[in-house]
Enzyme design. Sequence first.
Site, PDB file in Angstrom:
ATOM      1  CB  SER A 283      40.326  56.070 -55.433  1.00  0.00           C
ATOM      2  OG  SER A 283      39.488  56.837 -56.299  1.00  0.00           O
ATOM      3  CG  ASP A 284      43.591  62.046 -55.308  1.00  0.00           C
ATOM      4  OD1 ASP A 284      42.654  62.756 -55.728  1.00  0.00           O
ATOM      5  OD2 ASP A 284      44.616  62.527 -54.825  1.00  0.00           O
ATOM      6  CD1 TRP A 285      40.857  63.206 -61.675  1.00  0.00           C
ATOM      7  CD2 TRP A 285      39.300  64.259 -60.460  1.00  0.00           C
ATOM      8  NE1 TRP A 285      40.018  63.854 -62.544  1.00  0.00           N
ATOM      9  CE2 TRP A 285      39.045  64.513 -61.825  1.00  0.00           C
ATOM     10  CE3 TRP A 285      38.454  64.820 -59.497  1.00  0.00           C
ATOM     11  CZ2 TRP A 285      37.987  65.302 -62.252  1.00  0.00           C
ATOM     12  CZ3 TRP A 285      37.398  65.612 -59.934  1.00  0.00           C
ATOM     13  CH2 TRP A 285      37.179  65.834 -61.291  1.00  0.00           C
TER      14      TRP A 285
END
Length: 759
Positions: A283-285
Amino acid sequence: MIVGLSAAQGQAQDADHRQAQVEGASHTDIDALLKRMTRAEKIGQLVQRMGGRSKALNSRLGPEELDRVRRGEVGSYLHVAGAGPLRELQRVAIEESRLGIPLLFSMDVVHGYRTIFPVPLAMAASWNPEAARLHAEIAAREASAAGLHWTFAPMVDIARDPRWGRIVEGAGEDAYLGSRMAEAQVRGFQGGDLSARDTIMAGTKHFGAYGAAEGGRDYAGAEAGERSMREVYLPPFRAAANAGTASYMTAFNAVDGVPTTGNAALLRSMLRDEWGWDGLLLSDWRAVEELMAHGVARDRQGAATLALRASVDMDMVADVYAEDLLAALETDRSLAPLLDEAVRRILKVKRDLGLFDDPYKYHDSARETEVMLTAAHRDAARRIAEQSIVLLKNEGQVLPLARDAGRIALVGALADDALSQLGSWRARGDAADVVTLRAALEAAHPDVVYASGADSRSDDESGIAEAVRAAENADMVVLAIGEDYDWSGEARSRSSLELPGAQQALFAALEATGKPVVVVLTGGRPLAIPEVAVRADAVLAAWLLGVEAGPAIVNTLFGANNPGGKLPVSFPRATGQVPVNYDHLPSGRPADPDLSKDTARYMDAPVTPLYAFGYGLSYSNFDYGEVRLSATRIPAQGGAISVSIPVTNTGPVPGDEVVQLYTRDPVASVSRPVKQLRAFARIALDAGERREVMFTLTSDQFALWSLEDDWQIEPGTIELMVGSSSDDIRKRISFEIAGSATGSIAPAAIASDVSVSGE
């Protein structure tokens, strides 16, 4: 119920397990290891935590964090670096945790680690995939020496709205050019052997249509139909998969109302099942947690469930998997095999990196010192920077400057801004390493007077008078204007593409002196600069070029480098014109400048871009000969056609030309773009030299996403256009496709074969 061994039950096997690591780690049996893991340890592998912040690496690695590692609660860290510190962190994981599973260390190494190269949009302007590959190879060499295994790059999002700040991180507006740059960087980062100590794992991002964010607003949703997803936004990701990218990162935003991080149809069904890709998906942040803000998950447990079902293997820093996945597993037993799949994929990349064989091979402090910012790396950075510069205007051949050009007034705060040349992602780049335009010009020319004039951060015009005096007492002006590094990048969307601050007033005042004005345009996005385009004597798009920015620009100003870059994205005339991509669909009422006719144009501006995709001038001129085809008719099934054209440098100096091949299907079952890039070659030609370029395309490259939701190659005429840019087509020819066939993958993801021969 706990699946696998409990911590207590597993203690007796620890010594045997570690001995097996030493004796045969390259053959680590992932399934056997998986069976030994508790559910908590499995979840731990799915957790990526911050080791610090981007400006304070390793700052969070205190006793409490080390205890997490000992308990097997972490699989990866980001915002960490340093061969020594990370060796100790890895030692704790290997020697003090129950199973001794190595950690993954990661960072955003986007366009260099310590040796900072041009920002990715600038590198795309080189139209040289080999330059992109070389930069990634050097970045991997430096990053791996600093203990890193994994970069969150390349960013391959197609972006057609330059208001979006992250356009700086990608290859621009075109799926074919973007695909070539994507695959080149994956191969550069990963090399031929991912277990080699000087390679790192690529993290291609951001899967979906992040670059299509509405209004150019970062994190905003995208409305993209299936055809545009398949033909425009996804091909660079497919090209990266074909190149062997070991990981992807999901996009923050939603496409057609479905957030990518929870989009099982996009990630599990398409990426994994249809494409057959089985790497690590991150996932991104905090994107897993943000599924709640998107309104598709009621709580963190629901967000964890959605992400795992979508096949997101690792949760970046949100700790949703760490804190809430266990409850989701106890509620829904169908998630258990999905957890095992995710853990298996993470363990596999750790094995592929050779971390079970030798977890400390990335932690040689002597090597870390030796490889950083070497002379060879700086030389590569300068050469790539030179290739990335685009000559937009050269009225009266004011460039290149003569060595006896007299006094030069160098104006603009950006000319002396070392920090900006590092771009918005700088890894461990240091402004002290940067050679600025001011420093390079003062070293190269005996009579330079500098005035800051106005910067891009202020409307203050008080410095303009000093700049005018400098210009009046000089023979010519070199004016550095545009955007500094902090105008572009993540969360740096702009509502206006005009020059910020007082820079337009500064340009007008300098132009009014009557002295020749050469504009060096700096920044990470296309800008709307119609007055500069009309009134400046010369304009160089110099982007943000890295540690060797100054020498690259000065070499170009004085002719040691003949600019050969081409625009990877169109420059609009005004903000309201975007998006203005070259490969738009035809209209039933094509644009006509006659305002009495109702056509697809504006009332107050031309519909054409200020500078088109693929545009770029040279100090040379290039003549295109007659185009030849290997056939006038090819079969839809298994067909191929070669397109040959001679190109001659008719100018007085050596130079590079980017030969571009565009195609069009004029009659099809669905409306097709007016032209699409399908091949290019950057070739170097001595003055008077002639070379022949041959592009070979397969019938698969003429497929379209059909009304039946598959790739179809349809019968009929295909038009071919060869030229120097999308709006400078020199030669046209056509051929026929006979019959119909099913295509394989997105045509833009398929690389055309290119050969160049001398004559």
